[in-house]
Scaffold this active site. Structure first.
Site, PDB file in Angstrom:
ATOM      1  CE  LYS A   1      -4.208  -1.767   1.978  1.00  0.00           C
ATOM      2  NZ  LYS A   1      -5.451  -1.778   2.914  1.00  0.00           N
TER       3      LYS A   1
ATOM      4  CE  LYS B   1     -13.966  -2.976   0.255  1.00  0.00           C
ATOM      5  NZ  LYS B   1     -13.422  -2.815   1.751  1.00  0.00           N
TER       6      LYS B   1
ATOM      7  CE  LYS C   1      -6.057  -8.106  -2.224  1.00  0.00           C
ATOM      8  NZ  LYS C   1      -5.827  -7.772  -0.640  1.00  0.00           N
TER       9      LYS C   1
HETATM   10  P1  AMP Z   1     -11.089  -5.003   3.184  1.00  0.00           P
HETATM   11  O1  AMP Z   1     -12.270  -4.602   2.086  1.00  0.00           O
HETATM   12  O2  AMP Z   1      -9.824  -4.838   2.685  1.00  0.00           O
HETATM   13  O3  AMP Z   1     -11.657  -4.414   4.534  1.00  0.00           O
HETATM   14  O4  AMP Z   1     -11.469  -6.705   3.200  1.00  0.00           O
HETATM   15  C1  AMP Z   1     -12.609  -7.014   3.927  1.00  0.00           C
HETATM   16  C2  AMP Z   1     -12.592  -8.519   4.156  1.00  0.00           C
HETATM   17  O5  AMP Z   1     -12.557  -9.034   2.722  1.00  0.00           O
HETATM   18  C3  AMP Z   1     -11.100  -8.997   4.788  1.00  0.00           C
HETATM   19  O6  AMP Z   1     -11.522 -10.212   5.622  1.00  0.00           O
HETATM   20  C4  AMP Z   1     -10.428  -9.491   3.551  1.00  0.00           C
HETATM   21  O7  AMP Z   1      -9.499 -10.613   3.690  1.00  0.00           O
HETATM   22  C5  AMP Z   1     -11.762  -9.972   2.832  1.00  0.00           C
HETATM   23  N1  AMP Z   1     -11.148 -10.118   1.241  1.00  0.00           N
HETATM   24  C6  AMP Z   1     -10.849  -8.729   0.551  1.00  0.00           C
HETATM   25  N2  AMP Z   1     -10.681  -9.077  -0.862  1.00  0.00           N
HETATM   26  C7  AMP Z   1     -10.637 -10.417  -0.789  1.00  0.00           C
HETATM   27  C8  AMP Z   1     -10.682 -11.325  -1.961  1.00  0.00           C
HETATM   28  N3  AMP Z   1     -10.139 -10.893  -3.228  1.00  0.00           N
HETATM   29  N4  AMP Z   1     -10.621 -12.742  -1.740  1.00  0.00           N
HETATM   30  C9  AMP Z   1     -11.200 -12.966  -0.616  1.00  0.00           C
HETATM   31  N5  AMP Z   1     -11.572 -12.237   0.586  1.00  0.00           N
HETATM   32  C10 AMP Z   1     -10.957 -11.031   0.259  1.00  0.00           C
END
Ligand code: AMP
Ligand code: TRP
Length: 344
Positions: free
Chosen positions: A115, A210, A207
């Site tokens: 990041k 967002k 991956k």
């Molecule tokens: P975040 O949006 O980074 O706060 O992620 C929220 C949750 O979604 C966390 O538990 C991440 O590990 C999971 N997550 C985010 N992106 C992915 C992805 N591409 N595949 C699986 N889990 C994800």
């Protein structure tokens, strides 16, 4: 290790574009876990500001994640749903953990490196200290189980290290205050299932995220049926048929990703998917995947839209949840202060 009451905690950042990876890697599991555990699900807005955010967009995103939680089936009456900044103990305990964690531990965090990018000198101190805040989120409730996607594994390990070091550093005081041999549990990551790492629909080595500039790389929870269908049809594949066995996914990350998504949405394994579609072409498989994705995600998107028109309801859920979260965190923080030797 002392026995701790089982409690689930997890967080999602309000940074826009909730997608299928968030759903399959995290939120769908949150929904499952509520059947057997007491759960606390947090919209982690303090984490969001480790990177620049526009206030109006942040406010909308906090409400959107909350709406997604509810639309996916989280019950804010039986469990606790709130946004992090409403409970001051997160930031307070994070400071304590900043003094427990070592620089060397944080230096190893791969997500910081990703990041912060090349211009590390210009990254916020918050982005660097973020894993300590995450440890505080979990341990303010002395939570024992943490459902997350694969990308959070290293942060969870750090949270365990923080808990263990606190327990050791203050062992005498912890015992003297009647908490036995450990004050914090070592939180267990729950990283299971067919879709712990959902990949981009445009590039099977990246991956689903967002922040990907291409909207075609992800299926957003707010996408309507037509958009979902278009994105699945355009998803990158290769010219061969689907393999008949798992070993056939070697060097075929896009094929494996789509099969994993199908499996997770349908509550089966990739093997099961190949039993049905192995040897067949992608267009047949993709049509089935569109139907499945629309059936599962369509109602979620529709409910999110409905909730979006009722921000007063959403804000009420967050205020009420924050009150219940605070009641737990305040008690734990008071005990932490006693253990540390603070006067109160
Ligand atoms: P975040 O949006 O980074 O706060 O992620 C929220 C949750 O979604 C966390 O538990 C991440 O590990 C999971 N997550 C985010 N992106 C992915 C992805 N591409 N595949 C699986 N889990 C994800
Ligand atoms: N860091 C997590 C992410 O980016 C979100 C998060 C913050 C979290 N605090 C947490 C997840 C506590 C689990 C437990 O996805």
């Amino acid at each position: 290790m002392a026995k701790f009451v089982e409690r689930v905690f997890s967080g999602v950042q309000p940074t826009g574009n909730l997608h299928l990876g968030n759903y399959l890697g995290a939120i769908a599991k949150f929904v499952e876990l509520q059947k057997i555990h007491d759960c606390i699900y947090c919209v982690v807005d303090l984490h969001a500001i480790t990177l620049p955010q526009k206030p109006d967009e942040l406010r909308a995103s906090i409400r959107e994640v909350t709406a997604a939680f509810i639309a996916c089936g989280i019950d804010p009456k039986k469990h606790i749903v709130f946004n992090q900044s409403q409970v001051g103990e997160h930031a307070e305990l994070a400071w304590v953990f900043n003094c427990v964690a070592r620089l060397g531990w944080l230096n190893r965090m791969t997500q910081f490196k990703e990041k912060a990018g090349k211009d590390r000198e210009n990254a916020s101190v918050g982005l660097y200290a973020y894993p300590c805040l995450m440890a505080a989120d979990i341990l303010a409730y002395r939570a024992t189980h943490v459902p997350v996607g694969e990308d959070q594994k290293q942060h969870l390990e750090l949270a365990r290290d923080v808990a263990q070091k606190f327990n050791l550093d203050f062992a005498a005081s912890i015992a003297a205050h009647g908490h036995g041999e450990a004050f914090f549990p070592l939180p267990e990551p729950l990283i299971q299932g067919q879709a712990t790492r959902v990949m981009s629909l445009r590039d099977g080595s990246k991956k689903m995220s967002k922040s990907d500039p291409s909207d075609y790389s992800r299926i957003n929870l707010s996408d309507d049926a037509d958009t979902i269908a278009q994105k699945v049809r355009k998803a990158k594949t290769d010219p061969e048929a689907l393999p008949s066995a798992i070993e056939g996914f070697k060097q075929r990350p896009e094929a494996e990703n789509l099969a994993g998504i199908f499996a997770a949405l349908n509550g089966e394994t990739k093997e099961d998917v190949l039993k049905t579609f192995g040897g067949g072409n992608f267009s047949t498989f993709k049509s089935a995947l569109v139907d499945l994705a629309v059936a599962k995600l369509g109602p979620i998107g529709a409910e999110m839209k409905r909730l979006k028109d009722d921000p007063a309801f959403i804000d009420g859920v967050l205020v009420e949840g924050a009150g219940r979260a605070r009641a737990i965190a305040t008690k734990n923080m008071a005990m932490v202060k006693d253990i540390l030797g603070f006067v109160r």
